[in-house]
Design a protein around this motif. Structure first.
Motif, short mmCIF file in Angstrom:
data_model
loop_
_atom_site.label_atom_id
_atom_site.label_comp_id
_atom_site.label_asym_id
_atom_site.label_seq_id
_atom_site.Cartn_x
_atom_site.Cartn_y
_atom_site.Cartn_z
N SER A 1 -4.90 1.40 -1.70
CA SER A 1 -5.74 1.30 -0.56
C SER A 1 -5.13 2.27 0.51
CB SER A 1 -5.49 -0.16 0.04
OG SER A 1 -6.05 -0.07 1.43
N HIS A 2 -5.90 3.30 1.13
CA HIS A 2 -5.66 4.08 2.21
C HIS A 2 -5.49 3.54 3.41
CE1 HIS A 2 -5.25 7.78 -0.44
NE2 HIS A 2 -6.00 6.82 -1.52
N PHE A 3 -6.03 2.54 3.59
CA PHE A 3 -6.22 1.82 5.10
C PHE A 3 -5.36 0.54 5.22
CE2 PHE A 3 -10.06 4.15 4.00
CZ PHE A 3 -10.17 4.99 5.07
N ASP A 4 -4.71 0.30 6.63
CA ASP A 4 -3.92 -0.81 6.49
C ASP A 4 -4.86 -1.84 7.10
OD1 ASP A 4 -4.99 -0.55 9.35
OD2 ASP A 4 -2.93 0.09 10.54
N LEU A 5 -4.30 -3.01 7.41
CA LEU A 5 -4.98 -4.24 7.67
C LEU A 5 -5.96 -4.35 8.90
CD1 LEU A 5 -5.00 -7.29 6.70
CD2 LEU A 5 -3.51 -7.88 8.51
N GLU A 6 -5.39 -3.37 9.77
CA GLU A 6 -6.55 -3.18 10.98
C GLU A 6 -7.59 -2.23 10.90
OE1 GLU A 6 -6.21 -4.62 13.76
OE2 GLU A 6 -4.10 -5.62 13.30
N GLY A 7 -7.86 -1.68 9.38
CA GLY A 7 -8.71 -0.55 9.32
C GLY A 7 -8.20 0.66 9.54
N LYS A 8 -7.04 1.14 9.85
CA LYS A 8 -6.65 2.34 10.35
C LYS A 8 -5.94 3.31 9.04
CE LYS A 8 -5.57 1.00 14.99
NZ LYS A 8 -4.32 0.66 15.95
N PRO A 9 -6.42 4.40 8.94
CA PRO A 9 -5.96 4.95 7.66
C PRO A 9 -4.29 5.27 7.91
CG PRO A 9 -6.80 6.72 9.27
CD PRO A 9 -7.08 5.21 9.75
N TYR A 10 -3.50 5.39 6.74
CA TYR A 10 -2.36 5.59 6.56
C TYR A 10 -2.02 6.96 6.78
CZ TYR A 10 -1.47 0.97 4.61
OH TYR A 10 -1.71 -0.48 4.47
N VAL A 11 -0.88 7.53 7.64
CA VAL A 11 -0.73 8.88 7.99
C VAL A 11 0.17 9.57 6.89
CG1 VAL A 11 0.14 10.46 9.70
CG2 VAL A 11 -1.06 8.07 10.42
N LYS A 12 0.09 10.63 6.60
CA LYS A 12 1.09 11.30 5.64
C LYS A 12 1.73 12.37 6.44
CE LYS A 12 0.87 13.45 1.05
NZ LYS A 12 0.13 14.09 -0.16
N LYS A 13 3.01 12.29 6.42
CA LYS A 13 3.88 12.98 7.03
C LYS A 13 4.88 13.55 6.20
CE LYS A 13 3.66 10.52 11.64
NZ LYS A 13 4.30 10.06 12.71
N GLU A 14 5.20 14.74 5.88
CA GLU A 14 6.22 15.42 5.14
C GLU A 14 5.91 15.02 3.59
OE1 GLU A 14 10.09 14.93 7.03
OE2 GLU A 14 9.44 16.29 8.72
N ASP B 1 0.86 -1.20 0.05
CA ASP B 1 0.03 0.10 -0.20
C ASP B 1 0.83 1.13 0.07
OD1 ASP B 1 -2.22 -1.73 0.01
OD2 ASP B 1 -2.44 -1.35 2.21
N LEU B 2 1.92 1.32 0.89
CA LEU B 2 2.86 2.51 0.79
C LEU B 2 3.43 2.76 -0.55
CD1 LEU B 2 3.97 2.20 4.67
CD2 LEU B 2 2.12 3.58 3.73
N THR B 3 3.85 1.66 -0.97
CA THR B 3 4.60 1.80 -2.37
C THR B 3 3.65 2.55 -3.17
OG1 THR B 3 5.85 -0.17 -1.71
CG2 THR B 3 5.84 0.60 -4.05
N CYS B 4 2.39 2.01 -3.38
CA CYS B 4 1.47 2.54 -4.26
C CYS B 4 1.27 3.99 -3.91
CB CYS B 4 0.29 1.57 -4.02
SG CYS B 4 -1.09 2.24 -5.30
N LEU B 5 0.97 4.20 -2.62
CA LEU B 5 0.52 5.70 -2.19
C LEU B 5 1.87 6.73 -2.50
CD1 LEU B 5 -1.32 4.89 1.31
CD2 LEU B 5 -2.29 5.75 -1.04
N ASN B 6 3.04 6.06 -2.08
CA ASN B 6 4.08 7.04 -2.22
C ASN B 6 4.70 7.13 -3.75
OD1 ASN B 6 4.09 8.07 0.54
ND2 ASN B 6 4.97 6.08 0.88
#
Length: 271
Positions: free
Chosen positions: A242-255, A228-233
């Motif tokens: 996907s903007h959510f991890d396996l637990e259903g928590k959203p990924y956080v955007k920092k810098e 997911d992070l490879t895709c998003l970044n």
């Protein structure tokens, strides 16, 4: 004279009471330093000749006792030295010698060594031995292929396990990615994270042991987060990511870059 004797007795009594008070203080008030000895150093494993001597023909009884004590004592510390000397491998190996057809020893022992202990060499030996007695068992060949393909990068060995699976009726409905993995192994190509994710999802859905299931969940989280992070970044149009991890928590955007809300260890699958 009597007064002096009485004084001496009182002095001795006070001295004894003082020593008792100090003893109480040191024994109950002060916390002694903790000494932690890892199970690898403290576990007892005897040579096969010892069990041959004491078993008196009751091999299954001895193997059952070893099995129960192993389950009670099993630890989760990793063993990455490739020397076939981890205490749990030695224990599973001895149980197999005493009772070669003890199936649980192979399936639980092999998967525990591979997934929990990271003793991938020990896992291969136990799974290989299990398959020699149960050549068409789904679980032994499934985990054996995974351990060989993703962990050992031993593609010939992975083909051996998965070609056993090909002999099972309805296997391609149960394990649809089998042909693709065999073709990759034949081409000496390692598995990618997408195939590892599907593999882990299937293993997680069918796993009954709670410790192994928890570890599979951690590995699933790591694989999904990495994808997911490879895709998003790295993909400009990340609407399909996907903007959510396996637990259903959203990924956080920092810098300007997305990160996972939970820490995880990067998976080593893939090229």
């Amino acid at each position: 004279m009597k007064f002096t004797s009485l004084r001496n007795i009182l002095s001795c009594t006070l001295l004894v009471i003082s020593f008792l008070a100090l003893s109480y203080h040191f024994n109950y008030k002060l916390i002694p330093p903790k000494i932690n000895i890892d199970k690898q150093s403290s576990a007892l494993n005897f040579k096969p000749a010892f069990y041959d001597l004491i078993s008196l023909g009751h091999n299954k009884m001895i193997s059952s006792l070893l099995w129960i004590t192993t389950l009670l004592e099993m630890d989760h510390s990793h063993y990455k030295i490739r020397d076939l000397n981890s205490w749990m491998y030695l224990r599973f190996s001895q149980i197999a010698k005493l009772d070669p057809y003890f199936y649980e020893n192979y399936i639980l022992g092999g998967t525990f060594l591979s997934i929990i202990k990271d003793d991938i060499i020990g896992a291969e030996e136990i799974l290989k031995l299990g398959v020699s007695y149960y050549p068409l068992d789904y679980g032994l060949n499934y985990y054996g292929g995974f351990n060989a393909f993703y962990e050992l990068k031993d593609y010939a060995r992975a083909i051996f396990y998965w070609e056993n699976l090909e002999k099972l009726p309805g296997i391609h409905q149960k394990f649809p990615m089998l042909n693709g993995l065999i073709n990759k192994a034949r081409a000496n190509k390692s598995g990618d994270l997408n195939s590892a994710l599907i593999f882990m999802q299937n293993a997680y859905a069918n796993e009954q042991n709670e410790f192994i299931k928890k570890r599979l969940h951690k590995q699933l989280y790591a694989i999904k987060a990495e994808l997911d992070l490879t895709c998003l970044n790295e993909i400009q149009d990340n609407q399909k990511c996907s903007h959510f991890d396996l637990e259903g928590k959203p990924y956080v955007k920092k810098e300007g870059r997305y990160t996972a809300p939970l820490k995880y260890k990067r998976p080593n699958y893939g090229n």
